[in-house]
Design a protein around this motif. Structure first.
Motif, PDB file in Angstrom:
ATOM      1  N   ASP A   1       0.856  -1.190   0.000  1.00 37.57           N
ATOM      2  CA  ASP A   1       0.000   0.000   0.000  1.00 37.57           C
ATOM      3  C   ASP A   1       0.891   1.239   0.000  1.00 37.57           C
ATOM      4  O   ASP A   1       2.034   1.203   0.441  1.00 37.57           O
TER       5      ASP A   1
ATOM      6  N   CYS B   1       2.609   4.870   9.110  1.00 34.57           N
ATOM      7  CA  CYS B   1       2.199   3.459   9.178  1.00 34.57           C
ATOM      8  C   CYS B   1       3.203   2.578   8.439  1.00 34.57           C
ATOM      9  O   CYS B   1       3.049   1.373   8.361  1.00 34.57           O
TER      10      CYS B   1
ATOM     11  N   HIS C   1       3.924   2.579   5.187  1.00 33.79           N
ATOM     12  CA  HIS C   1       3.581   2.172   3.818  1.00 33.79           C
ATOM     13  C   HIS C   1       4.695   2.549   2.827  1.00 33.79           C
ATOM     14  O   HIS C   1       4.810   1.934   1.774  1.00 33.79           O
TER      15      HIS C   1
ATOM     16  N   GLU D   1      -5.189   2.807   1.421  1.00 34.61           N
ATOM     17  CA  GLU D   1      -5.458   1.773   2.430  1.00 34.61           C
ATOM     18  C   GLU D   1      -5.982   2.394   3.717  1.00 34.61           C
ATOM     19  O   GLU D   1      -6.821   1.825   4.408  1.00 34.61           O
ATOM     20  N   GLU D   2      -5.479   3.591   4.052  1.00 31.74           N
ATOM     21  CA  GLU D   2      -5.846   4.221   5.329  1.00 31.74           C
ATOM     22  C   GLU D   2      -7.258   4.803   5.318  1.00 31.74           C
ATOM     23  O   GLU D   2      -7.740   5.250   6.343  1.00 31.74           O
TER      24      GLU D   2
ATOM     25  N   HIS E   1       3.095  -6.274   6.395  1.00 34.68           N
ATOM     26  CA  HIS E   1       3.011  -4.982   7.098  1.00 34.68           C
ATOM     27  C   HIS E   1       4.147  -4.870   8.088  1.00 34.68           C
ATOM     28  O   HIS E   1       4.408  -5.795   8.846  1.00 34.68           O
TER      29      HIS E   1
ATOM     30  N   GLU F   1      -7.866  -3.701   7.911  1.00 33.58           N
ATOM     31  CA  GLU F   1      -6.929  -3.727   6.779  1.00 33.58           C
ATOM     32  C   GLU F   1      -7.685  -3.899   5.460  1.00 33.58           C
ATOM     33  O   GLU F   1      -8.480  -4.813   5.324  1.00 33.58           O
TER      34      GLU F   1
HETATM   35 ZN   LIG Z   1      -0.892   0.271   7.420  1.00 29.69          ZN
END
Ligand SMILES: [Zn+2]
Ligand SMILES: [Zn+2]
Length: 391
Positions: free
Chosen positions: A77, A102, A104, A137-138, A166, A335
């Motif tokens: 992502d 996060c 990504h 994704e967020e 992840h 997710e």
């Molecule tokens: Zn994430």
């Protein structure tokens, strides 16, 4: 063959450089244009055909495209979060109020690293390998996986297995964490409007006070988990924002509450949503206020890992090198990868980045979140290892 992890050393500096470049220029959900362009140009530069504009800013690279074998997909992502970076790193976010908190940025870099490794071994692949770079994704609702699936990313060739990684500060650097079956929750957002009647703060009996009523709604909603949901069932309900009022002596007309519900089963999920609605409405009614309850549409489903695919990946990761391979616990976060797993079996696993010596101790989504970059080579190698050896 020297082993994919040793080979990954050749690309380690590229992976870190890509990660830092993306970290410096983070982009929010649905705004990942520059990141997508960087992904596409990197893929093209190593000889991997890239398609752009899939489901918005999504990019798909494909290796060994003409093969008749089973297709494996690997996903990263690309989006960042709306918060100001406070971490002290040389490549700190150049965009105010936006940060890759996060990790990504590391996911994109690791998947590009895997592409570099796989390109070298393209003739050994037993089927096509799709590299999926997804946006948004967020977002938590419509997300980016759904629009990419809508644009056919899981078809033609049909994806037989899908894998995602992840990075996480929950687990120590140098380790992977896996779990078979459900791993991440379904995140349902709700909004409750408490509609009272404003007036003077000195005369509440002449108004319907939505602040007082909202406070009762917040505490009563906690009764759902303690009195209605089976105590052995994972469940969270949090009210995370309250808005209403302008001044100390004015009772406002309305107060808005927003929150989230996290569940792992369809039954608990629908029960929790209907209880949230009925509890909020009955509290409001008993104090004479109106009430509107709404839920965000298209919340992510539960992320469910396939048992056999997870076991196979666990074996591959153990063989790849002397890394810790541990069991992941249930995570109440949601997710978007869950949507890919509804289309094909596979697994979503974690790469640890917690390292006290390097100060990598802050959780994902913290403004202080930092990554132990020494683990990126491991992550890239793990994705390549899966693509080369899964089938
Ligand atoms: Zn994430
Ligand atoms: Zn996140």
């Amino acid at each position: 063959m020297a082993g994919i992890y040793s080979e990954a050393a050749e690309f380690e500096s590229d992976i870190i450089a890509i990660r830092r470049k993306i970290h410096l220029n983070p982009e929010l959900s649905y705004q990942e244009g520059e990141t997508a362009a960087l992904v596409a140009s990197t893929l093209e530069s190593i000889g991997v055909r890239a398609r752009t504009g899939i489901g918005g800013n999504g990019v798909v690279g494909i290796l060994n495209a003409s093969s008749e074998g089973k297709c494996i997909a690997l996903r990263a992502d690309m989006d960042a979060l709306p918060l100001e970076e406070m971490a002290r790193v040389d490549f700190k976010s150049a965009r105010r109020g936006v940060m890759h908190a996060c990790g990504h940025d590391t996911h994109v870099a690791m998947l590009l690293g895997a592409a570099m490794l796989l390109k070298k071994h393209e003739d050994e692949l037993r089927g096509p390998v799709k590299l999926i770079f997804q946006p948004a994704e967020e977002h938590g609702g419509r997300g980016g996986a759904g629009p990419m699936i809508g644009d056919g990313v899981m078809d033609d060739p049909k994806v037989a297995y899908v894998f995602g990684l992840h990075i996480s500060s929950e687990y120590p650097s140098g380790s992977f964490a896996l779990r078979s079956g459900p791993i991440m929750a379904s995140p349902d957002s709700f909004r409750i409007r408490v509609k009272g009647r404003g007036g003077h703060g000195s005369a509440p009996h002449k108004s319907v006070d939505p602040v007082f009523i909202a406070a009762n709604v917040v505490s009563s909603l906690q009764g759902i988990s303690s009195r209605f949901i089976d105590p052995v069932e994972p469940f969270v309900l949090s009210v995370c924002s309250i808005h209403g009022g302008t001044k100390d002596n004015i009772i406002p007309d309305e107060v808005t509450l927003e929150g989230t519900i996290r569940t792992f089963s369809a039954r608990t999920r629908s029960r929790a949503k209907s209880l949230t609605s009925s509890v909020a409405k009955s509290i409001c009614r008993s104090f004479g206020a109106g009430c509107e309850v709404s839920f965000m549409e298209d919340a992510y489903p539960v992320t469910v890992n396939d048992a056999r695919a997870t076991a196979r990946v666990r074996t591959l990761l153990k063989k790849m090198g002397s890394f810790g391979v541990t069991d992941a616990g249930l995570i109440m976060g949601g997710e978007d990868f869950s949507r890919f797993l509804q289309k094909a079996p596979g697994t979503f696993y974690f790469l640890g980045t917690r390292n006290e010596e390097k100060g990598c101790i802050y959780p994902n989504h913290s403004s202080m979140f930092t990554v132990d970059e020494d683990v990126l080579r491991m992550g890239a190698a793990s994705l390549a290892e899966i693509a080369l050896n899964f089938l």
